[in-house]
Design a protein around this motif. Structure first.
Motif, PDB file in Angstrom:
ATOM      1  N   GLU A 189      39.707   2.890  30.798  1.00 17.61           N
ATOM      2  CA  GLU A 189      38.299   2.949  31.011  1.00 17.61           C
ATOM      3  C   GLU A 189      38.889   4.573  31.600  1.00 17.61           C
ATOM      4  OE1 GLU A 189      35.743   0.294  33.472  1.00 17.61           O
ATOM      5  OE2 GLU A 189      35.556   2.040  34.565  1.00 17.61           O
ATOM      6  N   ILE A 190      38.481   5.649  31.536  1.00 20.78           N
ATOM      7  CA  ILE A 190      38.963   6.747  31.715  1.00 20.78           C
ATOM      8  C   ILE A 190      38.208   7.762  31.338  1.00 20.78           C
ATOM      9  CG2 ILE A 190      41.617   6.300  31.519  1.00 20.78           C
ATOM     10  CD1 ILE A 190      42.077   7.854  29.461  1.00 20.78           C
ATOM     11  N   GLU A 191      38.084   9.242  32.080  1.00 21.07           N
ATOM     12  CA  GLU A 191      36.942  10.544  32.119  1.00 21.07           C
ATOM     13  C   GLU A 191      37.551  11.263  30.919  1.00 21.07           C
ATOM     14  OE1 GLU A 191      39.412  12.534  32.823  1.00 21.07           O
ATOM     15  OE2 GLU A 191      38.533  14.072  32.869  1.00 21.07           O
ATOM     16  N   VAL A 192      36.749  12.074  30.250  1.00 21.59           N
ATOM     17  CA  VAL A 192      37.178  12.752  28.608  1.00 21.59           C
ATOM     18  C   VAL A 192      38.127  13.515  28.874  1.00 21.59           C
ATOM     19  CG1 VAL A 192      34.523  12.989  27.871  1.00 21.59           C
ATOM     20  CG2 VAL A 192      35.343  14.408  29.698  1.00 21.59           C
ATOM     21  N   GLU A 193      38.530  14.144  30.331  1.00 25.56           N
ATOM     22  CA  GLU A 193      39.625  14.207  30.111  1.00 25.56           C
ATOM     23  C   GLU A 193      41.237  14.083  29.725  1.00 25.56           C
ATOM     24  OE1 GLU A 193      42.020  18.349  29.460  1.00 25.56           O
ATOM     25  OE2 GLU A 193      40.064  18.360  30.054  1.00 25.56           O
ATOM     26  N   GLY A 194      41.538  12.649  30.258  1.00 25.18           N
ATOM     27  CA  GLY A 194      42.294  12.263  29.725  1.00 25.18           C
ATOM     28  C   GLY A 194      42.363  11.981  28.903  1.00 25.18           C
ATOM     29  N   ALA A 195      41.502  11.223  28.541  1.00 26.40           N
ATOM     30  CA  ALA A 195      41.186  10.610  26.976  1.00 26.40           C
ATOM     31  C   ALA A 195      41.170  11.048  25.907  1.00 26.40           C
ATOM     32  CB  ALA A 195      38.907   9.640  26.940  1.00 26.40           C
ATOM     33  N   LYS A 196      41.103  13.040  25.821  1.00 29.89           N
ATOM     34  CA  LYS A 196      41.391  13.750  24.957  1.00 29.89           C
ATOM     35  C   LYS A 196      43.111  13.801  25.102  1.00 29.89           C
ATOM     36  CE  LYS A 196      40.719  18.462  25.026  1.00 29.89           C
ATOM     37  NZ  LYS A 196      39.747  19.458  25.722  1.00 29.89           N
ATOM     38  N   GLN A 197      43.768  13.127  26.376  1.00 33.11           N
ATOM     39  CA  GLN A 197      45.398  13.872  26.295  1.00 33.11           C
ATOM     40  C   GLN A 197      46.026  11.986  25.066  1.00 33.11           C
ATOM     41  OE1 GLN A 197      46.447  14.153  30.182  1.00 33.11           O
ATOM     42  NE2 GLN A 197      45.234  15.583  31.258  1.00 33.11           N
TER      43      GLN A 197
END
Ligand code: 5GP
Length: 192
Positions: A101-109
């Motif tokens: 459950e993470i924010e979008v920048e980390g999800a992109k990575q």
């Protein structure tokens, strides 16, 4: 044994990711485990070390980055957040479905690292409206006005990234949104 899924739930801060996640986890047949993140943000009242987060100081976090201990990491409104790498892969190897459950920048990575992995499921949770999101962020009453404003501005930018996910789910009703996510996970598990 089949390797577990990697489920990425993202969306703007305040959209209700945590609440929806807890509801989804009530279904034990899905064999889910929550990946506990590390952060430099101070704990909010009622948050528990090792349950909600691993709370660390900046130096420890930076050392973790240097040592390559994170699957992804990001700075969010002045604090570091990251997913410890070790648990994710070892739990998936044990057949568990690991939930981030993470924010979008980390999800992109994560999504770019795992772009060839058919067992990755990406879900973006949408608020009913920006007004509703503001109400929820303010309702927490845990942050200063300046931080609330930063979180709101960030949320508006985050919303534009929803097309990078396999699924978008509207969180206008916790039960409905959670049921939809459970169905998506169940269907993907049945395909394996
Ligand atoms: P909060 O301070 O409200 O707990 O979290 C702020 C934002 O960081 C939320 O969108 C939350 O989902 C996200 N977040 C929590 N853990 C991680 C993590 O390990 N990595 C990333 N990239 N974001 C995280």
């Amino acid at each position: 044994m089949k390797k577990g899924l990697l489920i990425v739930l993202s969306g703007p801060s305040g959209v209700g990711k945590g609440t929806v996640r807890k509801q989804v986890f009530k279904d034990s047949s899905l064999n889910l485990v929550y990946s506990i993140s590390m952060t430099t943000r101070p704990p909010r009242p009622k948050e528990i070390e090792g349950v909600d987060y691993f709370f660390v100081d900046k130096e420890t976090f930076l050392k973790g980055i240097e040592n390559g201990n994170f699957l992804e990491h990001a700075v969010f409104v002045g604090n570091y957040y990251g997913t410890p790498k070790f648990y994710v892969e070892s739990l998936r190897e044990q057949g568990k479905n690991v939930f981030l459950e993470i924010e979008v920048e980390g999800a992109k990575q994560v999504l770019s690292k795992y772009q060839d992995d058919p067992d990755v499921l990406s879900i973006f949770l949408l608020p009913p409206s920006i007004e509703e999101l503001e109400k929820r962020i303010r309702g927490r009453r845990s942050e200063e006005e300046e931080i609330i404003q930063e979180r709101l501005n960030k949320a508006k930018r985050e919303m534009t990234l929803k097309n990078q996910y396999q699924y978008t789910i509207l969180n206008d009703n916790i039960k409905r949104a959670s049921d939809e996510i459970r169905d998506i996970i169940r269907k993907r598990l049945n395909k394996k």
